[in-house]
Design a protein around this motif. Structure first.
Motif, PDB file in Angstrom:
ATOM      1  N   TYR A 101      -0.459  -4.346  -9.856  1.00  0.00           N
ATOM      2  CA  TYR A 101      -0.718  -5.094  -8.623  1.00  0.00           C
ATOM      3  C   TYR A 101      -1.477  -4.175  -7.687  1.00  0.00           C
ATOM      4  O   TYR A 101      -1.053  -3.051  -7.448  1.00  0.00           O
ATOM      5  CB  TYR A 101       0.591  -5.523  -7.945  1.00  0.00           C
ATOM      6  CG  TYR A 101       1.515  -6.275  -8.863  1.00  0.00           C
ATOM      7  CD1 TYR A 101       1.370  -7.644  -9.050  1.00  0.00           C
ATOM      8  CD2 TYR A 101       2.528  -5.613  -9.556  1.00  0.00           C
ATOM      9  CE1 TYR A 101       2.213  -8.335  -9.902  1.00  0.00           C
ATOM     10  CE2 TYR A 101       3.369  -6.302 -10.404  1.00  0.00           C
ATOM     11  CZ  TYR A 101       3.213  -7.656 -10.580  1.00  0.00           C
ATOM     12  OH  TYR A 101       4.039  -8.344 -11.423  1.00  0.00           O
ATOM     13  N   SER A 102      -2.589  -4.661  -7.151  1.00  0.00           N
ATOM     14  CA  SER A 102      -3.364  -3.856  -6.223  1.00  0.00           C
ATOM     15  C   SER A 102      -4.068  -4.775  -5.226  1.00  0.00           C
ATOM     16  O   SER A 102      -4.036  -6.000  -5.372  1.00  0.00           O
ATOM     17  CB  SER A 102      -4.397  -3.013  -6.976  1.00  0.00           C
ATOM     18  OG  SER A 102      -4.933  -2.009  -6.140  1.00  0.00           O
ATOM     19  N   LEU A 103      -4.689  -4.156  -4.231  1.00  0.00           N
ATOM     20  CA  LEU A 103      -5.495  -4.895  -3.255  1.00  0.00           C
ATOM     21  C   LEU A 103      -6.936  -4.421  -3.340  1.00  0.00           C
ATOM     22  O   LEU A 103      -7.210  -3.216  -3.285  1.00  0.00           O
ATOM     23  CB  LEU A 103      -4.975  -4.668  -1.830  1.00  0.00           C
ATOM     24  CG  LEU A 103      -3.636  -5.281  -1.476  1.00  0.00           C
ATOM     25  CD1 LEU A 103      -3.242  -4.904  -0.047  1.00  0.00           C
ATOM     26  CD2 LEU A 103      -3.665  -6.790  -1.619  1.00  0.00           C
ATOM     27  N   CYS A 104      -7.827  -5.375  -3.448  1.00  0.00           N
ATOM     28  CA  CYS A 104      -9.259  -5.094  -3.472  1.00  0.00           C
ATOM     29  C   CYS A 104      -9.674  -4.483  -2.131  1.00  0.00           C
ATOM     30  O   CYS A 104      -9.389  -5.045  -1.077  1.00  0.00           O
ATOM     31  CB  CYS A 104      -9.998  -6.401  -3.730  1.00  0.00           C
ATOM     32  SG  CYS A 104     -11.709  -6.426  -3.223  1.00  0.00           S
ATOM     33  N   GLU A 105     -10.328  -3.346  -2.181  1.00  0.00           N
ATOM     34  CA  GLU A 105     -10.717  -2.675  -0.940  1.00  0.00           C
ATOM     35  C   GLU A 105     -11.844  -3.388  -0.207  1.00  0.00           C
ATOM     36  O   GLU A 105     -12.094  -3.111   0.955  1.00  0.00           O
ATOM     37  CB  GLU A 105     -11.093  -1.217  -1.207  1.00  0.00           C
ATOM     38  CG  GLU A 105     -12.357  -1.014  -1.994  1.00  0.00           C
ATOM     39  CD  GLU A 105     -12.626   0.451  -2.302  1.00  0.00           C
ATOM     40  OE1 GLU A 105     -13.812   0.829  -2.283  1.00  0.00           O
ATOM     41  OE2 GLU A 105     -11.676   1.206  -2.559  1.00  0.00           O
TER      42      GLU A 105
ATOM     43  N   ILE B 134       2.572   6.199 -12.496  1.00  0.00           N
ATOM     44  CA  ILE B 134       1.200   6.621 -12.160  1.00  0.00           C
ATOM     45  C   ILE B 134       0.347   5.396 -11.863  1.00  0.00           C
ATOM     46  O   ILE B 134      -0.416   5.376 -10.890  1.00  0.00           O
ATOM     47  CB  ILE B 134       0.595   7.472 -13.304  1.00  0.00           C
ATOM     48  CG1 ILE B 134       1.287   8.839 -13.365  1.00  0.00           C
ATOM     49  CG2 ILE B 134      -0.917   7.639 -13.115  1.00  0.00           C
ATOM     50  CD1 ILE B 134       0.970   9.636 -14.621  1.00  0.00           C
ATOM     51  N   VAL B 135       0.490   4.352 -12.676  1.00  0.00           N
ATOM     52  CA  VAL B 135      -0.247   3.097 -12.438  1.00  0.00           C
ATOM     53  C   VAL B 135       0.106   2.560 -11.055  1.00  0.00           C
ATOM     54  O   VAL B 135      -0.776   2.176 -10.279  1.00  0.00           O
ATOM     55  CB  VAL B 135       0.066   2.057 -13.535  1.00  0.00           C
ATOM     56  CG1 VAL B 135      -0.508   0.691 -13.177  1.00  0.00           C
ATOM     57  CG2 VAL B 135      -0.470   2.525 -14.886  1.00  0.00           C
ATOM     58  N   ASP B 136       1.393   2.542 -10.722  1.00  0.00           N
ATOM     59  CA  ASP B 136       1.828   2.040  -9.410  1.00  0.00           C
ATOM     60  C   ASP B 136       1.312   2.907  -8.270  1.00  0.00           C
ATOM     61  O   ASP B 136       0.888   2.389  -7.232  1.00  0.00           O
ATOM     62  CB  ASP B 136       3.355   1.964  -9.326  1.00  0.00           C
ATOM     63  CG  ASP B 136       3.921   0.780 -10.082  1.00  0.00           C
ATOM     64  OD1 ASP B 136       3.152  -0.122 -10.450  1.00  0.00           O
ATOM     65  OD2 ASP B 136       5.150   0.768 -10.281  1.00  0.00           O
ATOM     66  N   MET B 137       1.360   4.221  -8.437  1.00  0.00           N
ATOM     67  CA  MET B 137       0.938   5.112  -7.361  1.00  0.00           C
ATOM     68  C   MET B 137      -0.514   4.843  -6.948  1.00  0.00           C
ATOM     69  O   MET B 137      -0.821   4.749  -5.764  1.00  0.00           O
ATOM     70  CB  MET B 137       1.094   6.582  -7.775  1.00  0.00           C
ATOM     71  CG  MET B 137       0.705   7.550  -6.671  1.00  0.00           C
ATOM     72  SD  MET B 137       0.901   9.287  -7.130  1.00  0.00           S
ATOM     73  CE  MET B 137      -0.520   9.512  -8.191  1.00  0.00           C
ATOM     74  N   TYR B 138      -1.390   4.705  -7.934  1.00  0.00           N
ATOM     75  CA  TYR B 138      -2.791   4.454  -7.611  1.00  0.00           C
ATOM     76  C   TYR B 138      -3.067   2.972  -7.352  1.00  0.00           C
ATOM     77  O   TYR B 138      -3.921   2.637  -6.537  1.00  0.00           O
ATOM     78  CB  TYR B 138      -3.705   4.977  -8.720  1.00  0.00           C
ATOM     79  CG  TYR B 138      -3.724   6.485  -8.780  1.00  0.00           C
ATOM     80  CD1 TYR B 138      -4.208   7.241  -7.714  1.00  0.00           C
ATOM     81  CD2 TYR B 138      -3.241   7.164  -9.883  1.00  0.00           C
ATOM     82  CE1 TYR B 138      -4.209   8.619  -7.763  1.00  0.00           C
ATOM     83  CE2 TYR B 138      -3.243   8.548  -9.940  1.00  0.00           C
ATOM     84  CZ  TYR B 138      -3.736   9.270  -8.881  1.00  0.00           C
ATOM     85  OH  TYR B 138      -3.735  10.638  -8.926  1.00  0.00           O
ATOM     86  N   GLY B 139      -2.341   2.095  -8.036  1.00  0.00           N
ATOM     87  CA  GLY B 139      -2.544   0.662  -7.843  1.00  0.00           C
ATOM     88  C   GLY B 139      -2.136   0.206  -6.458  1.00  0.00           C
ATOM     89  O   GLY B 139      -2.739  -0.712  -5.901  1.00  0.00           O
ATOM     90  N   ARG B 140      -1.123   0.819  -5.893  1.00  0.00           N
ATOM     91  CA  ARG B 140      -0.633   0.413  -4.567  1.00  0.00           C
ATOM     92  C   ARG B 140      -1.410   1.118  -3.456  1.00  0.00           C
ATOM     93  O   ARG B 140      -0.848   1.634  -2.491  1.00  0.00           O
ATOM     94  CB  ARG B 140       0.861   0.700  -4.455  1.00  0.00           C
ATOM     95  CG  ARG B 140       1.712  -0.132  -5.386  1.00  0.00           C
ATOM     96  CD  ARG B 140       1.480  -1.622  -5.185  1.00  0.00           C
ATOM     97  NE  ARG B 140       2.444  -2.390  -5.980  1.00  0.00           N
ATOM     98  CZ  ARG B 140       3.023  -3.477  -5.543  1.00  0.00           C
ATOM     99  NH1 ARG B 140       2.754  -3.963  -4.365  1.00  0.00           N
ATOM    100  NH2 ARG B 140       3.876  -4.117  -6.310  1.00  0.00           N
TER     101      ARG B 140
ATOM    102  N   ASN C  75       0.812  -1.214   0.000  1.00  0.00           N
ATOM    103  CA  ASN C  75       0.000   0.000   0.000  1.00  0.00           C
ATOM    104  C   ASN C  75       0.848   1.267   0.000  1.00  0.00           C
ATOM    105  O   ASN C  75       0.409   2.320   0.446  1.00  0.00           O
ATOM    106  CB  ASN C  75      -0.942  -0.015   1.214  1.00  0.00           C
ATOM    107  CG  ASN C  75      -2.039  -1.028   1.031  1.00  0.00           C
ATOM    108  OD1 ASN C  75      -2.968  -0.810   0.269  1.00  0.00           O
ATOM    109  ND2 ASN C  75      -1.910  -2.157   1.709  1.00  0.00           N
ATOM    110  N   ARG C  76       2.039   1.194  -0.565  1.00  0.00           N
ATOM    111  CA  ARG C  76       2.948   2.335  -0.538  1.00  0.00           C
ATOM    112  C   ARG C  76       2.493   3.494  -1.416  1.00  0.00           C
ATOM    113  O   ARG C  76       3.047   4.585  -1.343  1.00  0.00           O
ATOM    114  CB  ARG C  76       4.360   1.899  -0.896  1.00  0.00           C
ATOM    115  CG  ARG C  76       4.574   1.483  -2.315  1.00  0.00           C
ATOM    116  CD  ARG C  76       5.995   0.947  -2.525  1.00  0.00           C
ATOM    117  NE  ARG C  76       6.261   0.640  -3.909  1.00  0.00           N
ATOM    118  CZ  ARG C  76       5.926  -0.482  -4.508  1.00  0.00           C
ATOM    119  NH1 ARG C  76       5.324  -1.447  -3.830  1.00  0.00           N
ATOM    120  NH2 ARG C  76       6.192  -0.683  -5.777  1.00  0.00           N
TER     121      ARG C  76
END
Length: 181
Positions: free
Chosen positions: A68-72, A101-107, A36-37
């Motif tokens: 890569y992300s986490l489902c809220e 940008i993808v990483d910033m919002y994805g994480r 979640n960085r």
């Protein structure tokens, strides 16, 4: 956070003092912070002044950006790829900035629909593009490991702004290019 992970492990019926679990709360806390960085990042730092003057008005596409992300809803991962296209209007972004940008919002804790829109809106506002297209294809472990347990399902979301929304030919060109092997 370590203490919460310790309580979760005990709540599922495990012995927190078992050899393999003694250090797990600390490792899990460190991993969760890493996953979640994106909350620690600011757009200005991510872009790092990598916006450049350009006299091109031709489509720019970066495809197959790992995501890569986490489902809220369940705190389970979703993984896939993101494709971004834009039509410049005097400015272009440094190539790596799209992935950042993808990483910033994805994480961050996310839903895929919101993530797709955040990426499109950010690219559009950062460079004043004539239009932005974002497509995300991802597998959601919350659907694969629990609930309906469908292993081969892939969720696809898209956001089209500006000329990509108005001009079917522009949208079609983007979709054709991202689907080429």
């Amino acid at each position: 956070m370590e203490e919460y992970f310790r309580k979760i492990i005990e709540a599922v019926g495990e012995d927190i003092n078992r050899e393999g679990l003694v250090d797990t709360p600390a490792r899990a806390a460190k991993a969760f912070k890493f996953l979640n960085r994106g909350y620690e990042l600011k757009l200005e730092d991510v872009l790092n002044d990598a916006i450049f003057e350009a006299d091109t008005e031709d489509m720019v596409i970066v495809k197959d950006i790992e995501l890569y992300s986490l489902c809220e809803h369940h705190l389970l991962p979703f993984v896939g790829k993101c494709h971004i296209g834009y039509i410049p209007q005097g400015k272009v972004l440094g190539l790596s900035k799209l992935a950042r940008i993808v990483d910033m919002y994805g994480r961050r804790l996310q839903i895929q629909e919101k993530l797709t829109k955040q990426i499109a809106d950010t690219v559009e506002s950062a460079i004043g593009a004539k239009g932005v297209a974002v497509v995300i294809e991802a597998k959601h472990l919350c659907m694969m490991m629990r609930g309906v347990e469908k292993q081969n399902s892939v969720m696809t979301t898209s956001v089209m702004t500006g000329i990509f929304r108005k001009e079917i030919s522009t949208r079609s060109e983007f979709l054709n290019l991202i689907n080429r092997q």
